[in-house]
Design a protein around this motif. Structure first.
Motif, PDB file in Angstrom:
ATOM      1  N   PRO A 166      16.645 -12.005 -11.655  1.00 30.71           N
ATOM      2  CA  PRO A 166      16.416 -13.697 -10.821  1.00 30.71           C
ATOM      3  C   PRO A 166      16.317 -12.870  -9.822  1.00 30.71           C
ATOM      4  O   PRO A 166      16.505 -11.542  -9.221  1.00 30.71           O
ATOM      5  N   ASP A 167      15.947 -13.955  -8.518  1.00 28.07           N
ATOM      6  CA  ASP A 167      14.913 -13.848  -7.411  1.00 28.07           C
ATOM      7  C   ASP A 167      15.908 -14.460  -6.334  1.00 28.07           C
ATOM      8  O   ASP A 167      17.207 -15.488  -7.309  1.00 28.07           O
ATOM      9  N   THR A 168      16.281 -13.159  -5.318  1.00 30.81           N
ATOM     10  CA  THR A 168      17.544 -14.126  -4.119  1.00 30.81           C
ATOM     11  C   THR A 168      17.446 -15.049  -3.765  1.00 30.81           C
ATOM     12  O   THR A 168      15.893 -14.764  -3.065  1.00 30.81           O
ATOM     13  N   PRO A 169      17.523 -16.857  -3.184  1.00 29.55           N
ATOM     14  CA  PRO A 169      16.722 -17.355  -2.452  1.00 29.55           C
ATOM     15  C   PRO A 169      16.737 -16.372  -1.507  1.00 29.55           C
ATOM     16  O   PRO A 169      18.380 -16.233  -0.916  1.00 29.55           O
ATOM     17  N   SER A 170      16.214 -17.237  -0.713  1.00 28.54           N
ATOM     18  CA  SER A 170      16.842 -16.276   0.879  1.00 28.54           C
ATOM     19  C   SER A 170      17.491 -17.392   1.684  1.00 28.54           C
ATOM     20  O   SER A 170      16.509 -18.648   2.852  1.00 28.54           O
ATOM     21  N   ILE A 171      18.750 -17.449   1.209  1.00 31.09           N
ATOM     22  CA  ILE A 171      19.175 -18.337   2.113  1.00 31.09           C
ATOM     23  C   ILE A 171      20.624 -18.045   2.929  1.00 31.09           C
ATOM     24  O   ILE A 171      21.128 -17.011   2.814  1.00 31.09           O
ATOM     25  N   PRO A 172      20.549 -17.784   4.722  1.00 26.75           N
ATOM     26  CA  PRO A 172      21.478 -17.282   4.929  1.00 26.75           C
ATOM     27  C   PRO A 172      22.758 -17.614   4.656  1.00 26.75           C
ATOM     28  O   PRO A 172      22.913 -18.722   4.357  1.00 26.75           O
ATOM     29  N   GLY A 173      23.871 -16.676   5.029  1.00 24.02           N
ATOM     30  CA  GLY A 173      25.352 -16.880   4.554  1.00 24.02           C
ATOM     31  C   GLY A 173      25.266 -16.705   2.672  1.00 24.02           C
ATOM     32  O   GLY A 173      26.566 -16.344   2.748  1.00 24.02           O
ATOM     33  N   LEU A 174      23.839 -16.864   1.853  1.00 17.74           N
ATOM     34  CA  LEU A 174      24.528 -17.193   0.604  1.00 17.74           C
ATOM     35  C   LEU A 174      25.273 -15.281  -0.139  1.00 17.74           C
ATOM     36  O   LEU A 174      25.931 -15.206  -0.247  1.00 17.74           O
ATOM     37  N   VAL A 175      24.279 -14.192   0.417  1.00 21.49           N
ATOM     38  CA  VAL A 175      24.666 -13.494   0.207  1.00 21.49           C
ATOM     39  C   VAL A 175      25.746 -12.685   0.798  1.00 21.49           C
ATOM     40  O   VAL A 175      27.040 -11.844   0.109  1.00 21.49           O
ATOM     41  N   GLU A 176      26.783 -12.614   1.918  1.00 21.27           N
ATOM     42  CA  GLU A 176      27.616 -12.898   2.237  1.00 21.27           C
ATOM     43  C   GLU A 176      28.788 -13.159   1.487  1.00 21.27           C
ATOM     44  O   GLU A 176      29.355 -13.004   1.116  1.00 21.27           O
ATOM     45  N   ALA A 177      28.357 -14.589   1.321  1.00 22.35           N
ATOM     46  CA  ALA A 177      29.487 -15.716   0.453  1.00 22.35           C
ATOM     47  C   ALA A 177      29.649 -15.196  -1.451  1.00 22.35           C
ATOM     48  O   ALA A 177      30.370 -15.840  -1.762  1.00 22.35           O
ATOM     49  N   GLY A 178      28.454 -14.819  -1.302  1.00 26.41           N
ATOM     50  CA  GLY A 178      28.885 -14.401  -2.743  1.00 26.41           C
ATOM     51  C   GLY A 178      28.370 -15.524  -3.793  1.00 26.41           C
ATOM     52  O   GLY A 178      28.544 -17.001  -3.948  1.00 26.41           O
ATOM     53  N   TYR A 179      27.752 -15.181  -4.815  1.00 23.14           N
ATOM     54  CA  TYR A 179      27.069 -15.957  -5.906  1.00 23.14           C
ATOM     55  C   TYR A 179      26.767 -15.798  -6.977  1.00 23.14           C
ATOM     56  O   TYR A 179      26.492 -13.930  -6.910  1.00 23.14           O
ATOM     57  N   LEU A 180      26.620 -16.831  -8.135  1.00 21.47           N
ATOM     58  CA  LEU A 180      26.128 -15.933  -9.295  1.00 21.47           C
ATOM     59  C   LEU A 180      25.046 -16.169 -10.378  1.00 21.47           C
ATOM     60  O   LEU A 180      24.369 -17.368  -9.290  1.00 21.47           O
ATOM     61  N   THR A 181      24.097 -14.883 -10.564  1.00 24.03           N
ATOM     62  CA  THR A 181      23.199 -15.660 -11.053  1.00 24.03           C
ATOM     63  C   THR A 181      23.096 -15.431 -13.268  1.00 24.03           C
ATOM     64  O   THR A 181      24.378 -15.381 -13.331  1.00 24.03           O
ATOM     65  N   ASN A 182      22.281 -15.382 -13.704  1.00 22.65           N
ATOM     66  CA  ASN A 182      22.150 -15.472 -14.912  1.00 22.65           C
ATOM     67  C   ASN A 182      23.131 -13.783 -15.294  1.00 22.65           C
ATOM     68  O   ASN A 182      23.552 -13.567 -16.211  1.00 22.65           O
ATOM     69  N   GLU A 183      22.294 -12.899 -14.639  1.00 21.62           N
ATOM     70  CA  GLU A 183      23.534 -11.611 -14.227  1.00 21.62           C
ATOM     71  C   GLU A 183      24.776 -11.552 -14.532  1.00 21.62           C
ATOM     72  O   GLU A 183      25.602 -10.406 -15.007  1.00 21.62           O
ATOM     73  N   ASN A 184      25.158 -12.248 -13.735  1.00 17.38           N
ATOM     74  CA  ASN A 184      26.923 -11.749 -13.861  1.00 17.38           C
ATOM     75  C   ASN A 184      27.753 -13.749 -14.209  1.00 17.38           C
ATOM     76  O   ASN A 184      29.080 -13.235 -14.133  1.00 17.38           O
ATOM     77  N   VAL A 185      27.129 -14.715 -14.317  1.00 22.08           N
ATOM     78  CA  VAL A 185      28.175 -16.057 -14.493  1.00 22.08           C
ATOM     79  C   VAL A 185      28.601 -16.010 -16.106  1.00 22.08           C
ATOM     80  O   VAL A 185      29.372 -16.121 -15.986  1.00 22.08           O
ATOM     81  N   PHE A 186      27.594 -15.367 -17.165  1.00 25.60           N
ATOM     82  CA  PHE A 186      28.137 -15.389 -18.489  1.00 25.60           C
ATOM     83  C   PHE A 186      29.691 -13.780 -18.437  1.00 25.60           C
ATOM     84  O   PHE A 186      30.009 -13.944 -19.459  1.00 25.60           O
ATOM     85  N   ASP A 187      29.842 -13.609 -17.368  1.00 23.08           N
ATOM     86  CA  ASP A 187      31.145 -12.657 -16.970  1.00 23.08           C
ATOM     87  C   ASP A 187      32.738 -13.336 -17.211  1.00 23.08           C
ATOM     88  O   ASP A 187      33.533 -12.859 -16.573  1.00 23.08           O
ATOM     89  N   LEU A 188      32.032 -14.622 -15.910  1.00 22.70           N
ATOM     90  CA  LEU A 188      33.199 -15.589 -15.635  1.00 22.70           C
ATOM     91  C   LEU A 188      34.516 -15.113 -16.423  1.00 22.70           C
ATOM     92  O   LEU A 188      33.976 -16.135 -18.519  1.00 22.70           O
ATOM     93  N   THR A 189      35.670 -15.481 -16.150  1.00 23.11           N
ATOM     94  CA  THR A 189      36.714 -15.822 -16.949  1.00 23.11           C
ATOM     95  C   THR A 189      37.606 -17.053 -16.889  1.00 23.11           C
ATOM     96  O   THR A 189      38.873 -17.385 -17.202  1.00 23.11           O
ATOM     97  N   GLU A 190      36.955 -17.756 -16.021  1.00 23.93           N
ATOM     98  CA  GLU A 190      37.912 -19.135 -14.417  1.00 23.93           C
ATOM     99  C   GLU A 190      36.795 -19.979 -14.524  1.00 23.93           C
ATOM    100  O   GLU A 190      35.848 -19.426 -14.190  1.00 23.93           O
TER     101      GLU A 190
END
Ligand SMILES: Cc1cc2nc3c(=O)[nH]c(=O)nc-3n(C[C@H](O)[C@H](O)[C@H](O)COP(=O)(O)OP(=O)(O)OC[C@H]3O[C@@H](n4cnc5c(N)ncnc54)[C@H](O)[C@@H]3O)c2cc1C
Length: 496
Positions: A166-190
């Motif tokens: 997945p490409d990471t969009p260059s939005i200031p603050g996104l990486v620090e805030a944490g975000y989901l991509t297809n690589e971790n969204v299927f690990d969600l349990t909540e």
């Protein structure tokens, strides 16, 4: 400790305690990357008698099995069930006003499906096929050699099938805030209570609808004026309408420009034209494109040309700038689909091992976005036909004219078939329907076999099926053959 489903899955795709085999003196084919392209090539080449090594740095099956098609389609199916349950009163069912979604159970169900499908991609099957499987990061050391996990492998031919991420969009603050991509969204349990989906491509659209149907308050932002920018406008509009009916907050022409965390929530600043707003959400999912995996391969040592955005450069025969080395799948193709990865891998096996001259450009590639309704396409769009100077005539059948679609309460959508004007030669088709992905295969077959609408009109379609819409489009074409002269001749004949 992983649960039973995950244990089976991981045992298939990366067994614990795995030890790489001793490399052969030289391989007929070394395949780097064990996603769809790599697995298909390795199995096919080994079945034909080649000595094959397959290298994977993470999980056999790649994106499709582990973090792509399989888990996404599994949760989409479940989310559709919930949408139908909410609508069940229309069919006379008494359902509670508030249908509770047991999200951890939804995800566990998905894991069960993934574990089952992983058997086909398992290390056991590869070994049984005679493939030497190596886990580790591949790195080229020369034009005909590479290393993996300290071992050196020499090859006559190699295939790079390292996929994309997945490409990471260059939005200031996104990486620090944490975000989901297809690589971790299927690990969600909540289930996130409030979800912002950035990107209105296939991934963003499919997952936004699924999570909304699980009960997440979902906003989808898309910088373009409509979703699925590649698709025809009326198809994308139907999807926008369907999203609105689902209760997804749709923000088109909108860009996320900043993210910050305050009091445990993520605040995202959005800009739509000159209107600014801020939304508070619990999770952000990005689906803004894919980047080819070319890093870490030391492609310079192998003399393989590449581009960070477009990936490995290949010609129409899928050869790279090193004549021994080929590319297949997402790492080099614009059409990033599992079926394209599969088809391109088959081309490579023929061209690399049997002096074949199979061309990528000869493929007819359909695709489908698995929203509800699905949007599927094959062949040319009208704009592409016009760019090539081909006059186009279009036959459109709305799904509300198809008995089975009415009976199934699945009337949203259409079948649209484009032909070269004055002929029955199919140029392309778009289908918007609940089962568009199944229906497009008939048009793909027609395109590949050179079958025109006249022949499709002679194909008896079982009644009632939604694919009858295709026959109706073909019948509509046939009616255009009734010129006034033919009509008057027919009338005279019948009177006589
Ligand atoms: C959420 C989502 C849903 C999707 N849904 C669909 C769908 O419904 N239908 C469809 O057709 N397509 C779908 N796709 C796209 C599909 O998953 C990809 O097109 C397909 O997986 C590409 O296969 P591939 O073999 O080219 O690459 P991948 O599957 O990405 O496999 C590449 C492999 O190479 C490995 N690798 C990378 N670098 C190295 C290295 N240096 N050494 C060793 N190994 C390496 C990686 O770990 C990976 O396992 C979806 C994708 C996503 C993200």
């Amino acid at each position: 400790m992983p649960k039973r489903n995950d244990r089976e899955w991981l045992e298939n795709v990366h067994p614990s305690g795995w030890r790489n085999p001793r490399p052969a003196d030289r391989y007929g084919l070394v395949v780097v990357g064990a996603g769809t392209a790599g697995l298909v090539a390795a199995h096919a080449a080994a079945a034909l008698g080649a000595k094959v090594a397959l290298i994977e740095r993470a999980l056999l099956g790649g994106d499709c099995l582990n973090v792509g098609c399989v888990p996404s389609k599994a949760i989409i199916r479940t989310s559709r069930l919930y949408a139908e349950m909410r609508n069940a009163e229309q069919y006379g069912a008494h359902t509670p006003a508030d249908i509770r979604v047991e999200f951890p159970a939804v995800m566990e169900h998905m894991r069960g499906i993934r574990a089952r499908i992983s058997r086909a991609d398992s290390v056991r099957r590869l070994i049984a096929a005679g493939v030497d499987v190596f886990f580790g990061q591949a790195r080229f050391t020369g034009a005909d050699a590479l290393t993996v996990d300290g071992a050196s492998l020499r090859f006559k031919k190699a295939l790079i099938a390292t996929g994309a991420r997945p490409d990471t969009p260059s939005i200031p603050g996104l990486v620090e805030a944490g975000y989901l991509t297809n690589e971790n969204v299927f690990d969600l349990t909540e289930l996130p209570r409030r979800l912002l989906v950035i990107g209105g491509g296939p991934l963003g659209c499919e997952l936004a609808q699924a999570f909304c149907r699980f009960g997440a308050q979902t906003i989808i932002v898309q910088s373009w004026p409509l979703f699925l920018p590649k698709e025809e406008r009326d198809a994308a509009q139907l999807l926008s309408d369907a999203f609105a009916r689902d209760g997804i907050e749709v923000r088109l022409n909108t860009t996320a420009v900043n993210v910050r965390v305050e009091g445990g929530e993520k605040l995202v600043d959005l800009v739509s034209d000159d209107y600014k707003s801020t939304v508070a959400v619990d999770a952000i999912l990005t689906g803004t494109g894919r980047v080819p995996n070319v890093d870490g391969l030391n492609l310079e040592a192998a003399g393989v040309d590449y581009d960070d955005e477009a990936g490995i450069r290949v010609d129409d025969f899928l050869r790279t700038s090193n004549r021994r080395i080929y590319g297949a799948g997402d790492v080099c193709l614009e059409d990033k689909y599992t079926h394209t990865a599969d088809a391109s891998a088959r081309i490579v096996v023929q061209n690399a091992l049997f002096l074949g001259r199979q061309r990528l450009s000869a493929l007819t590639i359909p695709w489908c976005t698995y929203t509800d309704p699905e949007i599927a396409h094959v062949g040319l769009y009208v704009r592409q036909a016009r760019e090539r100077g081909i006059p186009v005539k279009t036959f459109t059948i709305p799904m509300h004219d198809v008995d089975r679609a009415i009976a199934d309460d699945e009337e949203t959508g259409f079948v649209k078939i484009h032909v070269k004007e004055g002929t029955d030669r199919i140029l392309g088709a778009t289908i918007v329907a609940r089962h568009a992905g199944e229906m497009i295969n008939e048009i793909t077959l027609a395109l590949v076999a050179g079958i025109g609408l006249r022949t499709l009109a002679r194909v008896i379609h079982a009644y009632p099926t939604q694919a009858e819409a295709i026959k109706k489009a073909a019948d509509a074409y046939n009616r255009t053959r009734l010129t006034p002269t033919i009509q008057s001749l027919l009338r005279r004949w019948l009177r006589w």
